[in-house]
Design a protein around this motif. Structure first.
Motif, PDB file in Angstrom:
ATOM      1  N   GLY A   1       0.794  -1.216   0.000  1.00  0.00           N
ATOM      2  CA  GLY A   1       0.000   0.000   0.000  1.00  0.00           C
ATOM      3  C   GLY A   1       0.827   1.266   0.000  1.00  0.00           C
ATOM      4  N   LEU A   2       1.887   1.287  -0.811  1.00  0.00           N
ATOM      5  CA  LEU A   2       2.848   2.385  -0.753  1.00  0.00           C
ATOM      6  C   LEU A   2       2.614   3.490  -1.783  1.00  0.00           C
ATOM      7  N   VAL A   3       1.743   3.241  -2.784  1.00  0.00           N
ATOM      8  CA  VAL A   3       1.582   4.224  -3.859  1.00  0.00           C
ATOM      9  C   VAL A   3       0.116   4.563  -4.105  1.00  0.00           C
ATOM     10  N   ASP A   4      -0.073   5.692  -4.772  1.00  0.00           N
ATOM     11  CA  ASP A   4      -1.395   6.092  -5.242  1.00  0.00           C
ATOM     12  C   ASP A   4      -1.768   5.170  -6.400  1.00  0.00           C
ATOM     13  N   THR A   5      -2.704   4.272  -6.172  1.00  0.00           N
ATOM     14  CA  THR A   5      -3.035   3.266  -7.188  1.00  0.00           C
ATOM     15  C   THR A   5      -3.939   3.806  -8.286  1.00  0.00           C
ATOM     16  N   GLY A   6      -4.308   5.056  -8.194  1.00  0.00           N
ATOM     17  CA  GLY A   6      -5.134   5.637  -9.246  1.00  0.00           C
ATOM     18  C   GLY A   6      -4.338   6.187 -10.408  1.00  0.00           C
ATOM     19  N   GLN A   7      -2.995   6.254 -10.258  1.00  0.00           N
ATOM     20  CA  GLN A   7      -2.182   6.906 -11.286  1.00  0.00           C
ATOM     21  C   GLN A   7      -0.913   6.109 -11.591  1.00  0.00           C
ATOM     22  N   LEU A   8      -1.045   4.831 -11.832  1.00  0.00           N
ATOM     23  CA  LEU A   8       0.108   4.000 -12.173  1.00  0.00           C
ATOM     24  C   LEU A   8       0.399   4.112 -13.669  1.00  0.00           C
TER      25      LEU A   8
END
Length: 344
Positions: A166-173
């Motif tokens: 859960g380390l990144v913004d998963t909406g903007q990969l």
């Protein structure tokens, strides 16, 4: 223990790579290699590198002959495995499909991308996605394994540690990936001719590519919720290799990315996390089943930058299929896959 194996569709690049690897596997005996176009022709006539290693000739696909095998690989165009696999599985044969017939769980999505109705939804629901680093235990129990695509393997492995923790913004990969020409297959196509592909570099499928729903499905399984992914593939003028450059915005820029990746893949035999500051090269994995990964945080900012390389025909296809076979039959996972990359 000797495992008897058959291959449906042995003349393409993925099929011959599977032949090469299986010929060196100490516990596999090849029994059947099919090709309608080359039936009766010795394998070594089409692929002279296999002379002295495989004495079989190609044959017409025959359910009885294939049903006598312990495992059957499908290295066929999409839509073939789903027609033939049910009869084999009903007779106790385990199946590994290197095509896309069983990779996507939502069959309406599959039909939209592959332009046909799925003929065996019950088996599609049962199929296990064959990315060992994410689903090893399920693969061991599977009757039917959907071998991942080449781009999806590199992209998913590159993103997994970030999403699982859960380390990144998963909406903007973002996944910016490049592949050699063998990824397009052996059938002649204008864009892969030497005069077209040589001294050239271009993107394709930027508005939508068949591997996108497969990648998204795997990333959502890792994250536990929907993700936003921009995926752009490119063709580069070389034969083998994939390089994926992956971007994700960190929720906590102070996280030690190197430690996260080193811990996640510490026990994975085919994922090599390189030292800090590294830039993996496709030639470092040519002919091997290894994925090499490096992680960066440019200028100490909040962007995680992941570089992943693989051989699209090995870890991206045939090598991963052999890795799955080892798991399915209780063999050491690395058996037959210890080859060192070919360099130069």
């Amino acid at each position: 223990m000797t495992i008897t194996a058959g291959i449906v569709g042995g003349t393409g690049y993925t099929g011959v790579e599977l032949l090469r690897l299986l010929a060196g596997h100490p516990q596999v005996a090849l029994q059947v290699i099919t090709s309608r176009a080359q039936a009766g022709v010795p394998v070594s006539t089409i692929y002279p590198n296999l002379r002295g290693h495989i004495d079989l000739a190609f044959s017409e696909p025959d359910t009885e002959a294939l049903a006598a095998c312990d495992v059957v690989f499908f290295a066929t165009p999409n839509g073939t495995a789903m027609e033939m696999a049910p009869a084999l599985i009903d007779r106790g044969v385990r199946v590994i499909d290197l095509g896309a017939d069983f990779r996507i769980r939502d069959l309406s999505v599959w039909s939209d991308w592959y332009g046909m109705a799925h003929s065996c939804p019950a088996l599609a629901a049962e199929a296990v996605y064959g990315l060992p680093e994410q689903g090893r235990d399920a693969i061991r129990r599977a009757r039917l394994v959907a071998n991942p695509g080449c781009y999806p393997t590199a992209v998913q492995l590159g993103f997994l540690p970030l999403l699982e923790a859960g380390l990144v913004d998963t909406g903007q990969l973002v996944a910016d990936a490049k592949s050699g020409a063998s990824g397009a297959g052996r059938q002649p196509r204008q864009h892969t001719l030497l005069c077209e592909a040589g001294e050239n570099f271009h993107a394709y499928g930027a508005s939508g590519h068949r591997h996108l729903p497969e990648i998204r499905q795997g990333l959502e399984a890792a994250a536990g919720h929907p993700v936003g992914l921009t995926f752009v593939p490119h063709l580069i003028p070389m034969i083998r290799g994939i390089h994926a450059t992956l971007y994700g915005r960190l929720l906590d820029p102070s996280v030690d990315l190197q430690a996260v990746y080193a811990a996640r893949f510490a026990d994975e035999p085919f994922v090599d996390v390189l030292p800090p500051g590294s830039h993996p090269e496709t030639r470092s994995v040519r002919g091997s089943n290894m994925v090499r990964i490096a992680v960066h945080r440019p200028e100490g900012g909040d962007m995680a930058l992941v570089l992943a390389v693989e051989d699209n025909l090995v870890k991206g296809a045939a090598g991963q299929a052999l890795q799955n076979l080892n798991l399915m039959f209780g063999l050491p996972e690395t058996l037959g896959l210890q080859g060192i990359a070919v360099l130069p």
